[in-house]
Enzyme design. Structure first.
Site, PDB file in Angstrom:
ATOM      1  CD  GLU A  61       7.990  -5.790  -3.289  1.00 57.29           C
ATOM      2  OE1 GLU A  61       7.562  -4.646  -3.524  1.00 57.29           O
ATOM      3  OE2 GLU A  61       7.628  -6.463  -2.300  1.00 57.29           O
ATOM      4  CB  THR A  96      -5.179   1.540  -0.976  1.00 60.12           C
ATOM      5  OG1 THR A  96      -4.431   0.564  -1.705  1.00 60.12           O
ATOM      6  CG2 THR A  96      -4.257   2.623  -0.427  1.00 60.12           C
TER       7      THR A  96
END
Length: 646
Positions: A516, A627
């Site tokens: 992440e 997006t």
């Protein structure tokens, strides 16, 4: 304070309670204080406008521009009067768009209301949210879909034959992965937001939740306000592009029969816009099916009350079922009630298309006003901090990130310019200036030679890069393609270096999937150093950059890197009933998180598929991706004035 008169033959009402004189005095003092407190709360507290609505008549909206901020907070915005310049349109906005808005303001037009919308006693439909005009008073607006399709320079699904049998085989493998993910979602979770593949059931509430419950622009701790079927809407265009015809019809049928927009509950403005509105718009432009357009326009109207703030900067959360009062608020974790840059800055593409399809200028006005506020506010070192007050229009904290909380704002600047057929020079200049500041203050090179983008906290650098920031390699490459010759190669080199760094974050893990977030400190490079950053939730940003780099350079290494991701997904994330994220990328026997994210179907698999397609499939000449990887068409010059009031 005036007390009731004493009636003849009757004791005063305090005396009737058997109180002595000192007690009477204390009682009256208490009563006076209580009344003062109540009236003070009603008129003086910051959010007192909510209480005033209960007791005071609503003010009529003034025809002048001198409306108070409290009126703006409680009343829905009105469309501008006929022939007037759109209220929120920036003077520097693209001339073509301003002229279009003026013409539509002079003869406002709206889409035909869906049959499910309520009618008045005489069959008259209620006024549109945010328009201030009854539907019957507006001329029907017609968007010419056939002429739009003729304006495209390439077939949507491409027309060139596959040149390489190995490439075709890899593309077919990714198509099989998409079918596997969809089939299991359909079997175990159809209508729910996402699939839990280990327990074989659906997930509804608190969607978009991260491993650590930390908010970010593409993975917020929020829900969809009672909306369902996020995976259905997110998957529509991917199913269509991959020619999974039966599966696409299943998804379309669910939208037609079961997708209910009359829901109540808090919703993220950002997530609803990019996933639902973006997904429905893309599905309409790809297929021409009216159901997708009508749902997108109806849902877009439900988002308008979020903009009812003194500045017009929307708050992040809205109650979809309370449009009458326009209830919206900021995230509890957002500093001082601020709005988030990546949320209010990631509406432009979708809202311009809502105006394009409906003829209603209010959507475009809202996002042009956001740009106006951002141009006016001072930028520290030329950078855009992540938190802005929707009340004052000033920055709340000087935290700058190209990853979570900031990312897609920058993406939408360059894509707004491209979507305008390179006419929106204002967006291009904002992008160029922002990138120059980012390169000057945030772009760094590690001791090992890896280029990365750090975060900035009031002048202090945090040498970390999130997975979310890995989209930036593709964004910079896309902008470099249209930079001046003296800067084009420089930016292409920068894009390649950042994409390589993100690839290294994958290559240095045991699973060949990226964490992440990864850091560049204490001798560590491109690796997570904290347990809370070691997870992978099927994110697409690294593959997204591979696609842009492949299409703009045709360097075969990007396809090879993409194929490595496919093999890692198959080995570590594929389970019996779908795909699941993993909790630690640095172990070869990872624990699964039991979540097949909707963006895995919308973005990750779509980008992997496009990586092995010919360049004319969803050609960059015709489309920009929002997006959430939903394709929205470029407004080509040869399609101007094809949508008209009839």
């Amino acid at each position: 304070m005036v007390l009731p008169r004493k009636l003849p033959g009757m004791p005063g009402w305090p005396a009737a309670l058997g109180l002595r004189l000192p007690q009477k005095f204390l009682f009256l003092l208490f009563l006076s204080g209580l009344l003062t407190l109540c009236f003070g709360a009603l008129f003086l507290l910051p959010d007192s406008s909510r209480f005033k609505r209960l007791f005071l008549p609503r003010r009529a909206t003034s025809s002048s521009s001198s409306s108070s901020s409290s009126t703006r907070d409680t009343e829905l915005p009105r469309s501008p009067p006929a022939a007037a310049e759109p209220r929120h349109a920036s003077p520097a906005a693209p001339r073509r768009l301003r002229e279009k808005l003026r013409s539509r303001s002079a003869a406002p037009a709206a889409h035909t209301a869906p049959a499910s919308r309520p009618q008045g006693p005489d069959g008259e439909r209620p006024a549109e949210v945010g328009t201030g005009a009854p539907r019957e008073s507006r001329a029907p607006f017609h968007f010419d879909y056939e002429r739009f399709r003729q304006s495209l320079r390439h077939p949507v699904r491409g027309g060139r034959p596959d040149q390489d049998p190995d490439t075709r085989a890899r593309k077919m493998k990714i198509k099989e992965m998409m079918k596997f993910a969809w089939d299991n979602y359909k079997q175990y979770a159809l209508g729910k937001n996402e699939l839990r593949p280990l327990t074989k059931n659906g997930h509804i509430g608190n969607m978009f939740e991260t491993e650590t419950n930390e908010p970010s622009s593409r993975c917020s701790v929020c829900n969809a306000g009672g909306l369902r079927g996020a995976t259905v809407v997110d998957a529509l265009d991917t199913l269509y592009i991959m020619e999974l015809e039966e599966e696409f019809q299943e998804a379309k049928k669910w939208v037609e029969k079961s997708f209910d927009l009359n829901v109540n509950g808090e919703a993220s403005l950002f997530e609803v816009n990019i996933r639902y509105v973006g997904g429905l718009l893309a599905a309409y432009y790809l297929t021409g099916e009216e159901v997708f357009k009508s749902k997108a326009l109806e849902l877009g109207e439900k988002l308008l009350p979020a903009f009812n703030t003194p500045t017009g900067i929307p708050r992040g959360v809205i109650n979809l079922g309370r449009q009458d009062t326009g209830m919206s608020w900021s995230w509890g974790w957002a500093s001082a009630g601020s709005s988030i840059l990546a949320e209010f800055g990631t509406l432009h593409l979708e809202f311009l298309h809502l105006t394009e399809l409906s003829g209603n200028p209010v959507f475009a006005e809202k996002v042009l006003n956001i740009r106006k506020v951002l141009k006016r506010v001072e930028k520290p070192q030329g950078l855009y901090p992540n938190f802005l007050s929707p009340v004052t229009g000033n920055w709340v904290q000087h935290h700058v990130s190209i990853g979570g909380l900031g990312d897609s704002f920058y993406e939408y600047l360059i894509k707004s310019w491209l979507m305008s057929d390179k006419k929106d020079s204002e967006a291009k200049k904002m992008y160029d200036d922002a990138l120059e500041a980012i390169e000057k203050h945030l772009v760094k090179k590690s001791a090992g030679g890896l280029t990365y983008i750090a975060e900035w906290r009031g002048g202090i650098l945090d040498h970390k890069m999130g997975h979310l920031a890995c989209f930036s390699g593709g964004m910079i490459a896309l902008g470099a393609e249209h930079a001046g010759e003296e800067r084009k190669q420089h930016y292409m080199d920068l894009a390649a270096e950042i994409t390589n760094t993100c690839h290294e974050s994958y290559a240095r893990s045991d699973t060949k999937l990226g964490p992440e977030a990864f850091r560049f400190d204490a001798g560590t490079e491109a690796m997570a150093t904290r347990l809370s950053e070691r997870y992978y939730i099927l994110r697409p940003e690294v593959v997204e950059s591979y696609v842009y780099m492949w299409r703009l350079t045709h360097d075969v290494k990007y396809r090879q890197w993409g194929w490595e991701v496919v093999k890692a997904l198959e080995k570590h994330c594929r389970v019996e009933a779908g795909f699941s994220g993993i909790r630690d990328v640095y172990t070869t026997v990872p624990t699964h998180d039991n979540m097949q994210q909707s963006f895995f179907l919308a973005e990750t698999l779509k980008y992997l598929y496009l990586l092995f397609c010919e360049d004319d499939v969803l050609s960059l000449d015709d489309w920009v991706f929002n997006t959430e990887a939903h394709p929205l068409p470029v407004n080509h010059s040869n399609f101007k004035a094809k949508a008209s009031v009839q």
